[in-house]
Scaffold this motif. Structure first.
Motif, PDB file in Angstrom:
ATOM      1  N   UNK A  98       0.831  -1.205   0.000  1.00 43.08           N
ATOM      2  CA  UNK A  98       0.000   0.000   0.000  1.00 43.08           C
ATOM      3  C   UNK A  98       0.866   1.256   0.000  1.00 43.08           C
ATOM      4  N   UNK A  99       1.984   1.213   0.720  1.00 44.43           N
ATOM      5  CA  UNK A  99       2.870   2.373   0.775  1.00 44.43           C
ATOM      6  C   UNK A  99       3.526   2.611  -0.579  1.00 44.43           C
ATOM      7  N   UNK A 100       4.044   1.536  -1.197  1.00 43.12           N
ATOM      8  CA  UNK A 100       4.686   1.689  -2.505  1.00 43.12           C
ATOM      9  C   UNK A 100       3.679   2.207  -3.530  1.00 43.12           C
ATOM     10  N   UNK A 101       2.476   1.669  -3.510  1.00 41.40           N
ATOM     11  CA  UNK A 101       1.449   2.120  -4.455  1.00 41.40           C
ATOM     12  C   UNK A 101       1.026   3.562  -4.181  1.00 41.40           C
ATOM     13  N   UNK A 102       1.067   3.970  -2.907  1.00 37.85           N
ATOM     14  CA  UNK A 102       0.764   5.373  -2.584  1.00 37.85           C
ATOM     15  C   UNK A 102       1.766   6.297  -3.273  1.00 37.85           C
ATOM     16  N   UNK A 103       3.054   5.944  -3.192  1.00 35.44           N
ATOM     17  CA  UNK A 103       4.069   6.782  -3.834  1.00 35.44           C
ATOM     18  C   UNK A 103       3.937   6.736  -5.362  1.00 35.44           C
ATOM     19  N   UNK A 104       3.513   5.605  -5.902  1.00 35.87           N
ATOM     20  CA  UNK A 104       3.289   5.531  -7.343  1.00 35.87           C
ATOM     21  C   UNK A 104       2.130   6.435  -7.770  1.00 35.87           C
ATOM     22  N   UNK A 105       1.087   6.466  -6.951  1.00 33.86           N
ATOM     23  CA  UNK A 105      -0.078   7.274  -7.294  1.00 33.86           C
ATOM     24  C   UNK A 105       0.109   8.748  -6.958  1.00 33.86           C
ATOM     25  N   UNK A 106       1.088   9.054  -6.113  1.00 35.16           N
ATOM     26  CA  UNK A 106       1.342  10.438  -5.702  1.00 35.16           C
ATOM     27  C   UNK A 106       2.830  10.751  -5.886  1.00 35.16           C
ATOM     28  N   UNK A 107       3.271  10.945  -7.109  1.00 37.35           N
ATOM     29  CA  UNK A 107       4.704  11.115  -7.377  1.00 37.35           C
ATOM     30  C   UNK A 107       5.323  12.347  -6.720  1.00 37.35           C
ATOM     31  N   UNK A 108       4.504  13.311  -6.319  1.00 35.05           N
ATOM     32  CA  UNK A 108       5.052  14.516  -5.693  1.00 35.05           C
ATOM     33  C   UNK A 108       5.358  14.310  -4.209  1.00 35.05           C
ATOM     34  N   UNK A 109       4.879  13.220  -3.621  1.00 35.53           N
ATOM     35  CA  UNK A 109       5.099  12.966  -2.200  1.00 35.53           C
ATOM     36  C   UNK A 109       6.509  12.431  -1.967  1.00 35.53           C
ATOM     37  N   UNK A 110       7.172  13.015  -0.970  1.00 41.13           N
ATOM     38  CA  UNK A 110       8.539  12.615  -0.647  1.00 41.13           C
ATOM     39  C   UNK A 110       8.627  11.699   0.563  1.00 41.13           C
ATOM     40  N   UNK A 111       7.568  11.633   1.373  1.00 42.38           N
ATOM     41  CA  UNK A 111       7.571  10.738   2.524  1.00 42.38           C
ATOM     42  C   UNK A 111       6.141  10.479   2.987  1.00 42.38           C
ATOM     43  N   UNK A 112       6.004   9.421   3.745  1.00 42.55           N
ATOM     44  CA  UNK A 112       4.706   9.042   4.298  1.00 42.55           C
ATOM     45  C   UNK A 112       4.930   8.470   5.686  1.00 42.55           C
ATOM     46  N   UNK A 113       4.195   8.989   6.665  1.00 41.38           N
ATOM     47  CA  UNK A 113       4.299   8.507   8.042  1.00 41.38           C
ATOM     48  C   UNK A 113       2.937   8.007   8.492  1.00 41.38           C
ATOM     49  N   UNK A 114       2.941   7.072   9.426  1.00 37.10           N
ATOM     50  CA  UNK A 114       1.676   6.539   9.903  1.00 37.10           C
ATOM     51  C   UNK A 114       1.854   5.652  11.112  1.00 37.10           C
ATOM     52  N   UNK A 115       0.761   5.083  11.554  1.00 38.55           N
ATOM     53  CA  UNK A 115       0.728   4.174  12.707  1.00 38.55           C
ATOM     54  C   UNK A 115      -0.007   2.908  12.287  1.00 38.55           C
ATOM     55  N   UNK A 116       0.490   1.776  12.753  1.00 42.08           N
ATOM     56  CA  UNK A 116      -0.165   0.511  12.458  1.00 42.08           C
ATOM     57  C   UNK A 116      -0.078  -0.396  13.681  1.00 42.08           C
ATOM     58  N   UNK A 117      -1.039  -1.304  13.791  1.00 45.45           N
ATOM     59  CA  UNK A 117      -1.060  -2.259  14.895  1.00 45.45           C
ATOM     60  C   UNK A 117      -0.316  -3.536  14.500  1.00 45.45           C
ATOM     61  N   UNK A 118       0.508  -4.031  15.405  1.00 47.70           N
ATOM     62  CA  UNK A 118       1.256  -5.264  15.189  1.00 47.70           C
ATOM     63  C   UNK A 118       1.014  -6.191  16.374  1.00 47.70           C
ATOM     64  N   UNK A 119       1.374  -7.475  16.257  1.00 44.32           N
ATOM     65  CA  UNK A 119       1.225  -8.380  17.402  1.00 44.32           C
ATOM     66  C   UNK A 119       1.982  -7.922  18.638  1.00 44.32           C
ATOM     67  N   UNK A 120       3.062  -7.132  18.424  1.00 39.19           N
ATOM     68  CA  UNK A 120       3.847  -6.652  19.552  1.00 39.19           C
ATOM     69  C   UNK A 120       3.343  -5.317  20.086  1.00 39.19           C
ATOM     70  N   UNK A 121       2.296  -4.766  19.460  1.00 38.17           N
ATOM     71  CA  UNK A 121       1.771  -3.484  19.894  1.00 38.17           C
ATOM     72  C   UNK A 121       1.760  -2.478  18.758  1.00 38.17           C
ATOM     73  N   UNK A 122       1.375  -1.267  19.079  1.00 44.96           N
ATOM     74  CA  UNK A 122       1.288  -0.216  18.072  1.00 44.96           C
ATOM     75  C   UNK A 122       2.687   0.198  17.610  1.00 44.96           C
ATOM     76  N   UNK A 123       2.803   0.499  16.303  1.00 46.76           N
ATOM     77  CA  UNK A 123       4.098   0.839  15.726  1.00 46.76           C
ATOM     78  C   UNK A 123       3.947   2.072  14.846  1.00 46.76           C
ATOM     79  N   UNK A 124       4.955   2.928  14.877  1.00 50.57           N
ATOM     80  CA  UNK A 124       5.009   4.100  14.007  1.00 50.57           C
ATOM     81  C   UNK A 124       5.998   3.827  12.883  1.00 50.57           C
ATOM     82  N   UNK A 125       5.694   4.312  11.691  1.00 46.39           N
ATOM     83  CA  UNK A 125       6.602   4.105  10.565  1.00 46.39           C
ATOM     84  C   UNK A 125       6.779   5.395   9.774  1.00 46.39           C
ATOM     85  N   UNK A 126       7.940   5.505   9.158  1.00 43.96           N
ATOM     86  CA  UNK A 126       8.254   6.608   8.252  1.00 43.96           C
ATOM     87  C   UNK A 126       8.844   5.990   6.995  1.00 43.96           C
ATOM     88  N   UNK A 127       8.340   6.399   5.834  1.00 46.36           N
ATOM     89  CA  UNK A 127       8.773   5.783   4.577  1.00 46.36           C
ATOM     90  C   UNK A 127       9.074   6.855   3.539  1.00 46.36           C
TER      91      UNK A 127
END
Length: 225
Positions: A98-127
């Motif tokens: 989903x992240x790679x496709x986001x950058x494909x659909x939005x070529x002007x975007x230089x980064x994407x940050x977000x939060x996701x739930x994992x088995x070990x708990x909530x995680x923050x990511x920067x891409x």
């Protein structure tokens, strides 16, 4: 290269030998000349085969270096996730796609940050996106038949090829536990509050000292008759 080994270097050595006064020096150059001659006439099967060393690729080296870090901090993650990777370990998971496709659909975007739930708990990511932005990169990841044979031999011809210039082919993704960010934010807030409290306490003390000194002077001054 063969012309240099067979013609130019032997000619230079022959010329150098004629100018040497000592026989020992001439013998040394004569031996070197024979060794160069033998190397130049080696058959293709006598030479070592070319190999592809993935350690020479910055993305691979970064992933390997981060793996050492993860031994001590397994909750942190770094990945260069690709939809069509050369190395199967770099293939995207569902949320990474989903992240790679986001950058494909939005070529002007230089980064994407977000939060996701994992088995070990909530995680923050920067891409950030990775693009096939040079012809040299396409030299290895364009058509498989044009790729270096040693690369195809190591990874096969089914993955990591067919990239096109300026396409977003992957994303660098760094993930950290949300608890780490929360704890650091709480620690930073605590530090700020301590400093603010200290400043106000200092101002309060200064105002009280000034007021006490002023009142003391008024009380000590005798009233006019």
């Amino acid at each position: 290269m063969r012309r240099v080994l067979v013609i130019q270097i032997p000619a230079a050595l022959q010329k150098a030998m004629t100018g040497l006064p000592m026989a020992q020096q001439q013998r040394i150059l004569h031996t070197a000349l024979h060794e160069i001659h033998d190397i130049a006439h080696q058959g293709p099967n006598d030479l070592p085969q070319r190999q592809f060393f993935p350690q020479s690729i910055p993305f691979y080296a970064a992933t390997e270096a981060f793996n050492y870090f993860r031994v001590q901090f397994p909750e942190f993650a770094y990945k260069e996730a690709a939809l069509n990777p050369t190395n199967p370990r770099d293939r995207t998971a569902d949320w990474e796609s989903d992240i790679v496709n986001f950058f494909r659909d939005n070529p002007s975007k230089a980064e994407l940050a977000g939060r996701r739930d994992t088995p070990a708990g909530s995680s923050l990511y920067l891409s950030t996106p990775i693009r096939a932005d040079s012809d040299s990169r396409l030299g290895c990841h364009g058509p498989a038949e044009k790729a270096p044979p040693e690369l195809v031999k190591l990874y096969g011809s089914g993955n990591g090829f067919g990239w096109r210039l300026n396409d977003v082919i992957s994303a660098q993704i760094v993930s950290v536990p949300a608890e780490v960010a929360h704890n650091r934010a709480a620690a930073a807030m605590k530090t700020v509050l301590i400093w603010v409290g200290g400043v106000f306490a200092g101002l309060y003390a200064i105002v009280n000292v000034i007021a006490f000194a002023f009142i003391s002077r008024l009380v000590a001054t005798p009233a006019a008759p």
